[in-house]
Motif scaffolding. Structure first.
Motif, PDB file in Angstrom:
ATOM      1  N   ILE B  15       9.315  -8.166  61.429  1.00  0.00           N
ATOM      2  CA  ILE B  15       7.948  -8.366  60.923  1.00  0.00           C
ATOM      3  C   ILE B  15       7.975  -9.436  59.824  1.00  0.00           C
ATOM      4  CG2 ILE B  15       8.029  -6.453  59.236  1.00  0.00           C
ATOM      5  CD1 ILE B  15       4.965  -7.422  61.297  1.00  0.00           C
ATOM      6  N   HIS B 117     -12.515  -6.577  73.848  1.00  0.00           N
ATOM      7  CA  HIS B 117     -12.300  -5.812  72.619  1.00  0.00           C
ATOM      8  C   HIS B 117     -11.042  -4.961  72.667  1.00  0.00           C
ATOM      9  CE1 HIS B 117     -14.448  -3.229  75.418  1.00  0.00           C
ATOM     10  NE2 HIS B 117     -13.672  -2.312  74.926  1.00  0.00           N
ATOM     11  N   GLU B 118     -10.415  -4.855  73.818  1.00  0.00           N
ATOM     12  CA  GLU B 118      -9.275  -3.928  73.921  1.00  0.00           C
ATOM     13  C   GLU B 118      -8.003  -4.553  73.361  1.00  0.00           C
ATOM     14  OE1 GLU B 118      -8.578  -2.071  77.577  1.00  0.00           O
ATOM     15  OE2 GLU B 118     -10.583  -1.248  77.719  1.00  0.00           O
ATOM     16  N   GLN B 119      -7.136  -3.712  72.838  1.00  0.00           N
ATOM     17  CA  GLN B 119      -5.860  -4.246  72.365  1.00  0.00           C
ATOM     18  C   GLN B 119      -5.027  -4.683  73.562  1.00  0.00           C
ATOM     19  OE1 GLN B 119      -3.291  -1.591  70.221  1.00  0.00           O
ATOM     20  NE2 GLN B 119      -2.456  -0.692  72.040  1.00  0.00           N
ATOM     21  N   VAL B 121      -1.067  -6.013  74.840  1.00  0.00           N
ATOM     22  CA  VAL B 121       0.352  -6.149  74.513  1.00  0.00           C
ATOM     23  C   VAL B 121       0.940  -7.123  75.517  1.00  0.00           C
ATOM     24  CG1 VAL B 121       2.560  -4.936  74.304  1.00  0.00           C
ATOM     25  CG2 VAL B 121       0.439  -3.770  73.677  1.00  0.00           C
ATOM     26  N   ALA B 209       3.811  -9.439  71.430  1.00  0.00           N
ATOM     27  CA  ALA B 209       4.936  -8.880  72.188  1.00  0.00           C
ATOM     28  C   ALA B 209       5.523  -7.654  71.480  1.00  0.00           C
ATOM     29  CB  ALA B 209       6.012  -9.946  72.357  1.00  0.00           C
ATOM     30  N   LEU B 210       5.652  -7.752  70.148  1.00  0.00           N
ATOM     31  CA  LEU B 210       6.254  -6.641  69.393  1.00  0.00           C
ATOM     32  C   LEU B 210       5.291  -5.464  69.253  1.00  0.00           C
ATOM     33  CD1 LEU B 210       7.944  -8.260  66.268  1.00  0.00           C
ATOM     34  CD2 LEU B 210       9.079  -6.877  67.983  1.00  0.00           C
ATOM     35  N   PHE B 211       4.048  -5.801  68.940  1.00  0.00           N
ATOM     36  CA  PHE B 211       3.061  -4.761  68.641  1.00  0.00           C
ATOM     37  C   PHE B 211       1.863  -4.917  69.582  1.00  0.00           C
ATOM     38  CE2 PHE B 211       5.151  -6.016  64.564  1.00  0.00           C
ATOM     39  CZ  PHE B 211       6.074  -4.981  64.572  1.00  0.00           C
ATOM     40  N   ALA B 212       0.760  -5.438  69.067  1.00  0.00           N
ATOM     41  CA  ALA B 212      -0.422  -5.614  69.919  1.00  0.00           C
ATOM     42  C   ALA B 212      -1.383  -6.567  69.232  1.00  0.00           C
ATOM     43  CB  ALA B 212      -1.107  -4.275  70.152  1.00  0.00           C
ATOM     44  N   PRO B 215      -9.006  -7.244  68.166  1.00  0.00           N
ATOM     45  CA  PRO B 215      -9.924  -7.850  67.204  1.00  0.00           C
ATOM     46  C   PRO B 215      -9.645  -7.338  65.790  1.00  0.00           C
ATOM     47  CG  PRO B 215     -11.120  -7.123  69.130  1.00  0.00           C
ATOM     48  CD  PRO B 215      -9.726  -6.617  69.291  1.00  0.00           C
ATOM     49  N   GLY B 216      -9.615  -8.266  64.843  1.00  0.00           N
ATOM     50  CA  GLY B 216      -9.417  -7.864  63.445  1.00  0.00           C
ATOM     51  C   GLY B 216      -7.973  -7.887  62.981  1.00  0.00           C
ATOM     52  N   ILE B 217      -7.028  -7.903  63.920  1.00  0.00           N
ATOM     53  CA  ILE B 217      -5.603  -7.872  63.539  1.00  0.00           C
ATOM     54  C   ILE B 217      -5.234  -9.129  62.748  1.00  0.00           C
ATOM     55  CG2 ILE B 217      -3.239  -7.990  64.477  1.00  0.00           C
ATOM     56  CD1 ILE B 217      -4.137  -5.274  65.035  1.00  0.00           C
ATOM     57  N   SER B 252       9.165  -2.257  54.849  1.00  0.00           N
ATOM     58  CA  SER B 252       9.942  -1.323  55.653  1.00  0.00           C
ATOM     59  C   SER B 252      10.674  -0.308  54.776  1.00  0.00           C
ATOM     60  CB  SER B 252      10.924  -2.120  56.505  1.00  0.00           C
ATOM     61  OG  SER B 252      11.572  -1.287  57.396  1.00  0.00           O
ATOM     62  N   ALA B 261       2.474   6.103  53.640  1.00  0.00           N
ATOM     63  CA  ALA B 261       1.036   6.001  53.374  1.00  0.00           C
ATOM     64  C   ALA B 261       0.742   4.836  52.434  1.00  0.00           C
ATOM     65  CB  ALA B 261       0.532   7.306  52.767  1.00  0.00           C
ATOM     66  N   LYS B 263       2.746   1.948  52.067  1.00  0.00           N
ATOM     67  CA  LYS B 263       3.681   0.830  52.258  1.00  0.00           C
ATOM     68  C   LYS B 263       3.047  -0.513  51.890  1.00  0.00           C
ATOM     69  CE  LYS B 263       3.151  -0.120  57.164  1.00  0.00           C
ATOM     70  NZ  LYS B 263       3.742  -0.307  58.450  1.00  0.00           N
TER      71      LYS B 263
END
Lengths: 404, 287
Positions: B15, B117-119, B121, B209-212, B215-217, B252, B261, B263
């Motif tokens: 990350i 709108h869908e995530q 990957v 590829a790692l996460f997703a 929208p908004g990410i 991490s 909670a 991080k």
């Protein structure tokens, strides 16, 4: 003379036809849907909105809602509440104030639903809640609100019994524990675990937007738990399952997510999901489904070119409940009478979920319906219904009545 | 305990690599042009979406989709500079600031319209996991870390060793002097935006590829990118590299040893502490 008679006869016929058609004109009943159509909650909200539209079309095709000599065809207006309390409040205000809607369905997510529940009691409208699982939604004794999904802790109790029976002693929890109903589910599980001397050794949190759960899982791995319990929305939970495998955690994984195969496989592989348990209300699953459930699955898949999410029938059932109640009450205008009729209904024959009646009625005195709970396991690319979980609706209903 | 620390460090490296790429793009634009390019996160996610589209809808292998997305990213960077920022280049700074905010909303809207709108990957097919002692590293994370190192090295080589890179540095140091030395300062912003957006697209692909991607990410990543910028030192390339890595690992370790909670909060507290000691950032120059 003949022409004058002919003209007069034609005029009379036209008038008669016009009068008849005025009496036979179909009436329209507009139903509102407030749900998460975009954003994180859309995995639950969008299928719910689709389900309501499908039920409306089915009811319309079968002749509509009969109220005395009138027949109402259903029209659906759906607004996106983004699972956000402010957006949900705005959406419902718009439905009531601008669109003149009296019956509002949908409501997949607890935060947004609770916001609307806080004022719906003052409105001449009936609110039917679907997938939102926060317990307090049906503890406030709101007479014009009912919910088709059981509260999370009703299911948590059953899940705790199941995990305790499996013999694992040290369970680590990871989840969206800042969301009330997930915390309530875990509390119920913990109560059941304690009865057999098992314990929860960690409660790690992720937010609904988190996708990297490896720090929390690494911490859990160091504690050497016997199993993990994952509670959260499908999108986050799928990452937990995937990353647990990537961290070499070869222990039983339990969850409370209600996601479809399609939703999980967008994030994980089937191999990474193999063996995962989902301990949840016995929602739509082809292996456990009734004839209605199988037909619902087929119709939804055909219509939307996607499989329905397991929780989507909560909203589908809402419309059949409403239809039955309106027909019993004999009115679409008197929302108090319709709300009263809903509470007195037996389970309508068209519903998809497997409800547990309380005193012969679909909803208890709190406006709460209960479904059976089930243990589902991921086996070779599919959720497989393995067994029913013990669920005492009457005892829980009495407990719910004691809360404010 | 040692294994846990090492595992958390490796978790944070992937990350951190994403943060480095986002911050490098931001620091290039900010350091040279003085623009706080808030739309960078949304543009990065556009790159991730585009790669997803090329792989899943057009059937391209990932290895072919990535260079296409990087080239499209470069061209998009040129377009952004010409259409959005060039008209306000000589205006008050607030104009560029407002343009940046508007552009963010516009790109987010375009992403939503084009990709839904869908995530999503990005499918990679990389599911192997390597184990060494008690440490596990997924194959995908190794590739992400390697790709981030290669891109950072390429960027550093470009800036340090090529004539264009030297011209970019000259404009960053002293624009007027660069003009007097014959540097074509009109083309520099174009190149800067092109490279910056390509780096952002690379980061978007890694996130997808790692996460997703959803929208908004992008907004979250751009906030982290600016945090890295400040932590490392405004306009400093080595600072962005160090800052991104430190932020990734700190998050991490904070999640693992203190509380998941908090991080994000802990990572920002560390940033503030560093700035208390070194107000110019880890590798920034004193004013």
């Amino acid at each position: 003379m003949f022409n004058r008679v002919k003209t007069g006869a034609l005029a009379a016929l036209a008038m008669a036809l016009a009068t008849t058609s005025a009496f036979a004109a179909e009436k329209k009943l507009t139903i509102g849907v407030a749900d998460a159509l975009t954003g994180g909650g859309a995995v639950y909200g969008l299928p719910q909105a689709n389900a309501v539209r499908m039920a409306a079309d089915e009811i319309n095709a079968a002749g509509g809602i009969k109220v005395g000599s009138d027949t109402y065809k259903i029209d659906v207006i759906a607004y996106d509440d983004k699972a956000n309390p402010t957006e949900a409040t705005n959406a419902v205000r718009k439905l009531i104030d601008r669109d003149g809607v009296k019956y509002i369905l949908g409501f997949c997510c607890s935060g947004s639903t609770s916001a609307v529940a806080s004022f719906i009691g003052n409105e001449k409208a009936v609110m039917l809640v679907g997938n939102a699982a926060e317990r307090s939604i049906t503890t406030k004794k709101i007479p014009n609100l009912v919910r088709t999904r059981p509260p999370a802790d009703f299911t948590g109790q059953a899940a705790g019994t199941f995990i305790a029976r499996k013999g694992q002693k040290r369970i680590a929890v990871i989840g969206a524990l800042d969301v009330g109903f997930y915390a309530q589910y875990v509390d119920s599980v913990e109560r059941e675990l304690k009865k057999v001397g098992s314990e929860i050794i960690a409660r790690e949190v992720f937010t609904l937007r988190d996708r990297d759960m490896t720090p929390q899982l690494t911490k859990i791995r160091a504690l050497n738990p016997d199993a993990i319990l994952v509670v959260g929305y499908v999108e986050s939970a799928a990452f937990v399952y995937r990353q647990a495998v990537e961290l070499g955690m070869n222990i039983p994984r339990y969850g409370f997510t209600s996601g479809s195969e399609e939703q999980f496989l967008r994030v994980t592989t089937s191999a990474q999901m193999e063996g995962v348990w989902d301990l949840r209300p016995t929602e739509l699953d082809l292996l456990s489904a009734s004839k209605n459930g199988i037909a619902y699955h087929a119709n939804y898949t055909k219509r939307y070119n996607a499989t329905p999410s397991p929780s989507s029938p909560y909203a589908y059932d809402q419309l059949y409940v409403l239809k039955a109640a309106i027909e019993v009450a004999g009115t679409v205008d008197d929302t108090v009478a319709v709300a009263r009729a809903i509470r007195a209904l037996a389970i309508p024959p068209q519903v998809v979920m497997q409800y547990l009646p309380v005193d012969g009625k679909m909803f208890d005195v709190n406006g709460q319906a209960y479904t059976t709970n089930g243990a589902f396991q991921w086996q070779k690319g599919k959720w497989v219904f393995v067994e029913d979980l013990p669920s005492d609706a009457k005892a829980y209903s009495q407990f719910l009545s004691t809360l404010n | 305990m040692l294994i846990e620390i090492l595992q958390q460090t490796i978790n944070g490296l992937a990350i951190g690599g994403v943060y480095v790429l986002i911050a490098l793009g931001l620091t290039t634009v900010f350091g040279i042009l003085g623009i706080a390019h808030f739309a960078h996160g949304s543009v990065s996610m556009f790159g991730g979406y585009l790669t997803f589209f090329l792989v899943t809808s057009q059937g391209l292998p990932l290895i072919a989709a990535i260079p296409i997305a990087l080239v499209v990213g470069f061209l998009l960077g040129l377009l952004i500079e010409i259409v959005a920022y060039r008209p306000v280049r000589n205006a008050n700074h607030i104009n560029a600031f407002i343009v940046a905010l508007g552009l963010t909303m516009m790109v987010e809207g375009i992403n939503l319209q084009l990709f839904g709108h869908e995530q999503v990957v990005i499918p990679t097919g990389l599911s192997k996991v390597f184990r060494l002692g008690g440490i596990t590293v997924p194959e995908l994370r190794i590739y992400v870390i390697i790709a981030a190192i290669v891109l950072v090295a390429a960027m550093m080589l470009f800036v340090e060793k090529t004539k264009t890179g030297q011209a970019i540095r000259a404009v960053a140091e002293n624009r007027d002097a660069a003009i007097l030395m014959g540097v074509n300062v009109k083309s520099i912003p174009l190149i800067v935006f092109g490279i910056s957006t390509s780096l952002g697209v690379a980061a978007g692909i890694m996130v997808g590829a790692l996460f997703a991607i959803a929208p908004g990410i992008g907004e979250g990543f751009v906030v982290k990118g600016f945090a890295v910028l400040i932590l490392g030192g405004l306009g400093s390339f080595p600072g962005a590299i160090l800052g991104g890595t430190v932020l990734g690992i700190t998050e991490s370790i904070a999640a693992g040893f203190i509380s998941s909670a908090y991080k994000d909060v802990i990572a920002f507290v560390v940033m503030i502490l560093v700035l208390l000691i070194r107000p110019q950032g880890l590798l920034g120059r004193s004013p």
